[in-house]
Design an enzyme around this catalytic site. Sequence first.
Site, PDB file in Angstrom:
ATOM      1  N   GLU A  78       0.819  -1.216   0.000  1.00  0.00           N
ATOM      2  CA  GLU A  78       0.000   0.000   0.000  1.00  0.00           C
ATOM      3  C   GLU A  78       0.858   1.274   0.000  1.00  0.00           C
ATOM      4  OE1 GLU A  78      -2.813  -0.907  -0.735  1.00  0.00           O
ATOM      5  OE2 GLU A  78      -3.963  -1.973   0.792  1.00  0.00           O
ATOM      6  N   TYR A 124     -13.565  14.784  20.299  1.00  0.00           N
ATOM      7  CA  TYR A 124     -12.246  14.306  19.866  1.00  0.00           C
ATOM      8  C   TYR A 124     -12.264  13.732  18.457  1.00  0.00           C
ATOM      9  CZ  TYR A 124      -9.182  15.508  23.610  1.00  0.00           C
ATOM     10  OH  TYR A 124      -8.393  16.235  24.456  1.00  0.00           O
TER      11      TYR A 124
HETATM   12  P1  13P Z   1       0.670  -5.129   3.520  1.00  0.00           P
HETATM   13  O1  13P Z   1       0.940  -6.379   4.325  1.00  0.00           O
HETATM   14  O2  13P Z   1       1.255  -5.210   2.132  1.00  0.00           O
HETATM   15  O3  13P Z   1       1.114  -3.889   4.272  1.00  0.00           O
HETATM   16  O4  13P Z   1      -0.895  -5.014   3.340  1.00  0.00           O
HETATM   17  C1  13P Z   1      -1.711  -5.125   4.467  1.00  0.00           C
HETATM   18  C2  13P Z   1      -2.982  -4.372   4.284  1.00  0.00           C
HETATM   19  O5  13P Z   1      -3.516  -3.867   5.253  1.00  0.00           O
HETATM   20  C3  13P Z   1      -3.575  -4.280   2.942  1.00  0.00           C
HETATM   21  O6  13P Z   1      -4.577  -3.326   2.905  1.00  0.00           O
END
Ligand code: 13P
Length: 215
Positions: A78, A124
């Site tokens: 990501e 908050y």
């Molecule tokens: P990654 O393990 O590549 O960080 O992906 C995890 C995730 O939350 C995908 O949306």
Amino acid sequence: MSEPAGSEGALREAIAEVGRSLFARGYAVGTAGNISARLGDGYLITPTNSSLGALDPARLAKLDTGFRHVGGDRPSKEVFMHRAFYEARPAAGAVVHLHSTMATAIACLAQPGERQPIPPLTPYFVMRLGRDLPVIAYFRPGDPAMATAIAAAAAGAAGVLLANHGPVVAGAALRDAVAAAEELEEAARLALLLRGASPRQLTPAQIDELLATFG
Ligand code: 13P
């Protein structure tokens, strides 16, 4: 010799520590979620397929200022999601993406394009997330096409909800981004708890006052 505060070493330790804390309290399960933070010469981001509960500070992925992988384990799939936030919000120092249960439940109920999928019930939530929490259309995890949609939304919002996927939030520093992610999860929990009821919401004047006072 210990690292001076604010150094890359301290930031690596801090990312591992908040990952452990989020995982221990159920904000992340399996290998879901990723965390990044800005450095003077690039970014640190959690490795792909790593558990936030067991991050090794020395193996966090390092990216240069152009988001190219220059050290550590293979970065989260990501990266482009985090990049979209940093580019849309130049003051952002950290970005947190979770699949936390309540926020993800709202991300399954809300319609893409909605801007206020969670009502302004508590101060908050407004102080950490601001007025809007745009809902982005569904993309598969790791789909770079998500970046354009996130960049457009993130310019005017500290966080977004990815439809059927989960929240992404930015903050000025790591602790701010984590606090925002936690407030978002609690606001989502309240919204679900009070679904079908008619809870009192903060008024536009109360929201204006919060944003004028706390920024
Ligand atoms: P990654 O393990 O590549 O960080 O992906 C995890 C995730 O939350 C995908 O949306």
